[in-house]
Design a protein around this motif. Structure first.
Motif, short mmCIF file in Angstrom:
data_model
loop_
_atom_site.label_atom_id
_atom_site.label_comp_id
_atom_site.label_asym_id
_atom_site.label_seq_id
_atom_site.Cartn_x
_atom_site.Cartn_y
_atom_site.Cartn_z
N CYS A 36 0.82 -1.21 0.00
CA CYS A 36 0.00 0.00 0.00
C CYS A 36 0.86 1.26 0.00
O CYS A 36 0.36 2.36 -0.25
N LEU A 37 2.15 1.12 0.26
CA LEU A 37 3.06 2.26 0.29
C LEU A 37 3.68 2.46 -1.07
O LEU A 37 4.05 1.50 -1.75
N ASP A 38 3.82 3.70 -1.48
CA ASP A 38 4.43 4.02 -2.77
C ASP A 38 5.93 4.22 -2.55
O ASP A 38 6.42 5.33 -2.52
N ILE A 39 6.64 3.09 -2.39
CA ILE A 39 8.07 3.15 -2.12
C ILE A 39 8.83 2.89 -3.42
O ILE A 39 8.59 1.90 -4.11
N LYS A 40 9.73 3.78 -3.76
CA LYS A 40 10.56 3.65 -4.95
C LYS A 40 11.89 3.01 -4.56
O LYS A 40 12.31 3.05 -3.43
N ASP A 41 12.56 2.40 -5.54
CA ASP A 41 13.86 1.80 -5.29
C ASP A 41 14.92 2.86 -5.01
O ASP A 41 15.91 2.62 -4.35
N SER A 42 14.72 4.06 -5.55
CA SER A 42 15.66 5.14 -5.30
C SER A 42 14.87 6.40 -4.97
O SER A 42 13.70 6.52 -5.31
N ALA A 43 15.51 7.32 -4.32
CA ALA A 43 14.85 8.56 -3.93
C ALA A 43 15.67 9.75 -4.42
O ALA A 43 16.89 9.67 -4.52
N VAL A 44 14.99 10.83 -4.72
CA VAL A 44 15.65 12.05 -5.18
C VAL A 44 15.24 13.18 -4.26
O VAL A 44 14.08 13.33 -3.92
N ILE A 45 16.21 13.96 -3.88
CA ILE A 45 15.95 15.13 -3.04
C ILE A 45 16.35 16.36 -3.84
O ILE A 45 17.48 16.46 -4.33
N LYS A 46 15.44 17.30 -3.99
CA LYS A 46 15.72 18.55 -4.69
C LYS A 46 16.27 19.54 -3.68
O LYS A 46 15.66 19.79 -2.64
N ILE A 47 17.42 20.14 -3.99
CA ILE A 47 18.04 21.14 -3.12
C ILE A 47 17.74 22.51 -3.70
O ILE A 47 18.10 22.82 -4.84
N ASP A 48 17.04 23.35 -2.94
CA ASP A 48 16.69 24.70 -3.38
C ASP A 48 17.85 25.67 -3.23
O ASP A 48 18.09 26.50 -4.08
N LYS A 49 18.53 25.58 -2.11
CA LYS A 49 19.67 26.46 -1.87
C LYS A 49 20.54 25.87 -0.77
O LYS A 49 20.11 24.99 -0.03
N ILE A 50 21.76 26.37 -0.69
CA ILE A 50 22.70 25.94 0.33
C ILE A 50 23.01 27.12 1.22
O ILE A 50 23.40 28.18 0.73
N LEU A 51 22.80 26.98 2.50
CA LEU A 51 23.09 28.04 3.45
C LEU A 51 24.45 27.78 4.10
O LEU A 51 24.67 26.70 4.65
N LEU A 52 25.32 28.75 4.02
CA LEU A 52 26.63 28.64 4.65
C LEU A 52 26.56 29.22 6.05
O LEU A 52 25.57 29.86 6.44
N ASP A 53 27.60 29.03 6.83
CA ASP A 53 27.62 29.54 8.20
C ASP A 53 27.41 31.03 8.29
O ASP A 53 26.80 31.53 9.22
N ASN A 54 27.89 31.78 7.29
CA ASN A 54 27.75 33.23 7.33
C ASN A 54 26.49 33.70 6.57
O ASN A 54 26.40 34.84 6.15
N ASN A 55 25.52 32.78 6.39
CA ASN A 55 24.22 33.05 5.77
C ASN A 55 24.30 33.51 4.32
O ASN A 55 23.42 34.19 3.83
N GLU A 56 25.37 33.18 3.61
CA GLU A 56 25.49 33.47 2.19
C GLU A 56 24.91 32.30 1.42
O GLU A 56 24.98 31.17 1.85
N GLU A 57 24.36 32.60 0.23
CA GLU A 57 23.82 31.52 -0.62
C GLU A 57 24.85 31.14 -1.66
O GLU A 57 25.63 31.90 -2.11
#
Length: 57
Positions: A36-57
């Motif tokens: 009943c679960l829609d489980i895929k063999d692989s998963a994809v994660i979309k990354i919108d942005k990366i936050l650095l320690d000094n809050n720069e993108e």
């Protein structure tokens, strides 16, 4: 002693076992097959942005 909470409804557990019924076959008790679960063999994660320690993108 506090009674167990129902996982389907906003109430205490009444022991009806409705939560144990298979979602795909209502005549079957759930055996955790996962069909009943829609489980895929692989998963994809979309990354919108990366936050650095000094809050720069």
């Amino acid at each position: 002693m506090k009674n167990k909470q129902c996982v389907l409804y906003e109430r205490e557990c009444t022991g009806c076992l409705e939560c144990e019924i298979c979602d795909l076959d209502p005549n079957k008790i759930c055996d955790n097959c996962g069909k009943c679960l829609d489980i895929k063999d692989s998963a994809v994660i979309k990354i919108d942005k990366i936050l650095l320690d000094n809050n720069e993108e």
